[in-house]
Motif scaffolding. Structure first.
Motif, short mmCIF file in Angstrom:
data_model
loop_
_atom_site.label_atom_id
_atom_site.label_comp_id
_atom_site.label_asym_id
_atom_site.label_seq_id
_atom_site.Cartn_x
_atom_site.Cartn_y
_atom_site.Cartn_z
N MET A 1 32.17 18.51 -27.85
CA MET A 1 30.93 17.77 -27.53
C MET A 1 30.76 17.70 -25.89
O MET A 1 31.80 17.49 -25.31
CB MET A 1 30.91 16.30 -28.29
N GLU A 2 29.47 18.06 -25.69
CA GLU A 2 29.25 18.25 -24.30
C GLU A 2 29.03 16.62 -23.59
O GLU A 2 28.17 16.04 -24.13
CB GLU A 2 28.16 19.11 -23.96
N GLN A 3 29.59 16.52 -22.49
CA GLN A 3 29.11 14.94 -21.83
C GLN A 3 28.16 14.85 -21.10
O GLN A 3 27.64 16.17 -20.39
CB GLN A 3 30.76 14.75 -20.98
N GLU A 4 27.35 13.85 -21.10
CA GLU A 4 26.24 13.67 -20.45
C GLU A 4 26.24 12.99 -18.94
O GLU A 4 27.09 12.30 -18.84
CB GLU A 4 25.21 13.15 -21.22
N LYS A 5 25.43 12.94 -18.28
CA LYS A 5 25.40 12.03 -17.23
C LYS A 5 24.66 10.64 -17.58
O LYS A 5 23.72 10.77 -18.37
CB LYS A 5 24.52 12.40 -15.80
N LEU A 6 25.13 9.63 -17.10
CA LEU A 6 24.44 8.57 -17.39
C LEU A 6 22.92 8.28 -16.69
O LEU A 6 23.06 8.88 -15.59
CB LEU A 6 25.25 7.15 -16.72
N PRO A 7 22.06 7.92 -17.50
CA PRO A 7 20.58 7.96 -16.79
C PRO A 7 20.39 7.36 -15.58
O PRO A 7 19.35 8.09 -15.08
CB PRO A 7 19.82 7.80 -18.04
N ASN A 8 20.72 6.29 -15.18
CA ASN A 8 20.30 5.83 -14.23
C ASN A 8 21.10 5.55 -12.85
O ASN A 8 20.96 5.02 -11.86
CB ASN A 8 19.88 4.21 -14.45
N VAL A 9 22.22 6.27 -12.86
CA VAL A 9 23.15 6.40 -12.04
C VAL A 9 22.65 6.82 -10.37
O VAL A 9 22.65 5.95 -9.72
CB VAL A 9 24.43 7.24 -12.25
N THR A 10 21.87 7.67 -10.65
CA THR A 10 21.39 8.35 -9.40
C THR A 10 20.31 7.37 -8.57
O THR A 10 20.34 7.02 -7.41
CB THR A 10 20.71 9.81 -9.43
N THR A 11 19.50 6.88 -9.58
CA THR A 11 18.36 5.95 -9.03
C THR A 11 18.87 4.88 -8.65
O THR A 11 18.60 4.16 -7.30
CB THR A 11 17.58 5.67 -10.30
N THR A 42 22.37 -0.58 -13.07
CA THR A 42 23.87 -0.23 -13.32
C THR A 42 24.29 -1.17 -14.74
O THR A 42 25.04 -0.53 -15.48
CB THR A 42 24.65 -0.63 -12.14
N LYS A 43 23.78 -2.23 -14.78
CA LYS A 43 24.30 -3.13 -16.31
C LYS A 43 23.59 -2.25 -17.33
O LYS A 43 24.32 -2.19 -18.46
CB LYS A 43 23.62 -4.45 -16.19
N LYS A 44 22.58 -1.60 -17.32
CA LYS A 44 21.96 -0.92 -18.41
C LYS A 44 22.84 0.24 -18.90
O LYS A 44 23.38 0.42 -19.63
CB LYS A 44 20.39 -0.47 -18.32
N ASP A 45 23.38 0.99 -17.76
CA ASP A 45 24.20 2.20 -17.96
C ASP A 45 25.46 1.67 -18.37
O ASP A 45 26.09 2.31 -19.12
CB ASP A 45 24.13 2.94 -16.49
N GLU A 46 25.91 0.57 -17.77
CA GLU A 46 27.48 0.18 -18.18
C GLU A 46 27.40 -0.24 -19.52
O GLU A 46 28.24 0.12 -20.44
CB GLU A 46 27.80 -1.22 -17.38
N GLU A 47 26.30 -0.78 -20.28
CA GLU A 47 26.16 -1.09 -21.64
C GLU A 47 26.21 0.18 -22.50
O GLU A 47 26.56 0.24 -23.44
CB GLU A 47 25.02 -2.06 -21.86
N PRO A 53 32.04 5.84 -24.52
CA PRO A 53 32.43 6.32 -23.17
C PRO A 53 32.77 7.60 -23.26
O PRO A 53 32.77 8.49 -22.13
CB PRO A 53 33.85 5.56 -23.05
N GLU A 54 33.06 8.46 -24.42
CA GLU A 54 33.52 9.73 -24.59
C GLU A 54 32.28 10.63 -23.98
O GLU A 54 32.48 11.89 -23.79
CB GLU A 54 34.17 9.96 -25.62
N ASN A 55 31.07 9.97 -24.06
CA ASN A 55 29.72 10.99 -24.02
C ASN A 55 29.44 11.14 -22.56
O ASN A 55 28.68 11.98 -22.31
CB ASN A 55 28.74 10.43 -24.85
N TYR A 56 30.14 10.44 -21.87
CA TYR A 56 29.36 10.31 -20.54
C TYR A 56 30.88 10.67 -19.36
O TYR A 56 31.89 10.43 -19.64
CB TYR A 56 28.87 8.94 -20.09
N HIS A 57 30.48 11.26 -18.29
CA HIS A 57 31.14 11.64 -17.21
C HIS A 57 31.04 11.25 -15.82
O HIS A 57 31.89 11.29 -15.10
CB HIS A 57 31.62 13.24 -17.36
N ASN A 58 30.43 10.59 -15.50
CA ASN A 58 29.92 10.01 -14.20
C ASN A 58 30.03 8.32 -14.06
O ASN A 58 29.23 7.86 -13.35
CB ASN A 58 28.61 10.40 -13.71
N TYR A 59 30.83 7.94 -14.64
CA TYR A 59 31.26 6.32 -14.72
C TYR A 59 31.62 6.02 -13.34
O TYR A 59 31.28 4.87 -12.82
CB TYR A 59 32.10 5.88 -15.74
N SER A 60 32.41 6.82 -12.69
CA SER A 60 32.91 6.21 -11.38
C SER A 60 31.82 6.33 -10.25
O SER A 60 31.74 5.49 -9.34
CB SER A 60 33.98 7.54 -10.70
#
Length: 112
Positions: A1-11, A42-47, A53-60
């Motif tokens: 499965m391909e990992q995605e970016k969390l949607p609100n990180v850049t914003t 960031t709280k929304k993305d943390e939830e 957690p295996e679906n996202y790669h930009n948690y740092s």
């Protein structure tokens, strides 16, 4: 499965960085607003990350955005409290504006 970016990180990272500018240019109010929005995102993305957690790669990057937003929030709070203290110490809003006007005039006279 391909990992995605969390949607609100850049914003949230951009808003957190802009909160530094907002805290300096708006006596802390703009910084409080921008960093508050960044923390909310960031709280929304943390939830979202905690659910899968295996679906996202930009948690740092999310942790970085949260850290910068917290620093912006603290600096904005300090500047806002200092501004309120300065207004109170000056004798009210009109006296504060008068002192600011005198300071600007002194600077303009120095530049001439």
């Amino acid at each position: 499965m391909e990992q995605e970016k969390l949607p609100n990180v850049t914003t949230s990272l951009v808003l957190a960085i802009l909160s530094f500018i907002g805290c300096c240019c708006t006596s802390g109010i703009g910084g409080l607003i921008l960093s508050g929005i960044a923390l909310f995102l960031t709280k929304k993305d943390e939830e979202l990350y905690q659910e899968a957690p295996e679906n996202y790669h930009n948690y740092s990057q999310l942790k970085t955005a949260k850290t910068v937003a917290i620093i912006g929030l603290v600096l904005s709070s300090i500047i806002l409290l200092y501004t309120i203290y300065t207004i109170y110490d000056a004798g009210g809003w009109s006296a504060y504006q008068e002192k600011q006007k005198e300071a600007v005039e002194q600077i303009m006279n120095m530049l001439e």
